[in-house]
Design a protein around this motif. Sequence first.
Motif, short mmCIF file in Angstrom:
data_model
loop_
_atom_site.label_atom_id
_atom_site.label_comp_id
_atom_site.label_asym_id
_atom_site.label_seq_id
_atom_site.Cartn_x
_atom_site.Cartn_y
_atom_site.Cartn_z
N CYS A 92 25.93 37.29 31.98
CA CYS A 92 27.04 38.20 32.26
C CYS A 92 26.78 39.53 31.57
O CYS A 92 26.50 39.58 30.37
CB CYS A 92 28.36 37.60 31.77
SG CYS A 92 29.72 38.76 31.88
N GLY A 144 28.89 41.65 30.87
CA GLY A 144 30.01 41.96 29.98
C GLY A 144 29.92 41.25 28.65
O GLY A 144 29.84 41.88 27.60
N CYS A 145 29.87 39.92 28.68
CA CYS A 145 29.95 39.16 27.42
C CYS A 145 28.61 38.59 26.99
O CYS A 145 28.48 38.03 25.91
CB CYS A 145 30.98 38.05 27.54
SG CYS A 145 30.56 36.82 28.78
N CYS A 158 31.94 32.47 31.54
CA CYS A 158 32.10 33.85 31.10
C CYS A 158 33.40 33.99 30.34
O CYS A 158 34.45 33.51 30.77
CB CYS A 158 32.09 34.75 32.33
SG CYS A 158 32.59 36.42 31.98
N SER A 159 33.33 34.65 29.18
CA SER A 159 34.51 34.75 28.34
C SER A 159 35.21 36.09 28.44
O SER A 159 36.19 36.34 27.76
CB SER A 159 34.13 34.46 26.88
OG SER A 159 33.18 35.42 26.48
N CYS A 160 34.69 36.96 29.26
CA CYS A 160 35.37 38.25 29.39
C CYS A 160 36.16 38.27 30.69
O CYS A 160 35.72 37.76 31.71
CB CYS A 160 34.40 39.41 29.31
SG CYS A 160 33.08 39.38 30.51
ZN LIG Z 1 31.38 37.81 30.75
#
Ligand SMILES: [Zn+2]
Length: 165
Positions: free
Chosen positions: A134, A136-137, A146-148
């Motif tokens: 990812c 982003g995260c 994915c944690s975002c």
């Molecule tokens: Zn993410």
Amino acid sequence: MKLPILHLVDGIHQFEQVLKPESLNFYRQALYPHPLRVEVELNKFERNIQSSIRVETTARYECDRCLAVYEKPLMLDFHLLFRIGKDTLQTEEDEVVVLPAETVELDLGEWIQEQLVLAIPMKMLCSEDCKGICAGCGANLNEDVCSCAAPATDPRWDKLKTLRK
Ligand SMILES: [Zn+2]
Ligand SMILES: [Zn+2]
């Protein structure tokens, strides 16, 4: 890999050798950390030596998408035609390697390396459907969720995010 050819009689000769990866000593060596099993069949007829070469090893690649290191068994087959001494015949073959008349040993190292370079895939993927990382995260989407919420695209936020963790 050096094969003695100076006193080789006409006919078929088989050689087998396990090469240490460090003996290759070439610029893509990191991709080939395992021993290489090489089988060679030479078919000598007068000043011609036809060779069939098989190289078996396991390559180590890094996935272009998720950066995971993965290994892949590899088997390469190739052929070369050697001609000892001055080439007086006109031939139409491309793959003819002319060797000096008093060649003692046939060194296959250069050609093995060439094949190992040609075998490197344009795109290295741990699997066809690798989900990658990812943006982003930084989660490996093959293993983690994915944690975002919304993927951040501005790299300036990356530092802040690591601080928060
Ligand atoms: Zn993410
Ligand atoms: Zn991957």
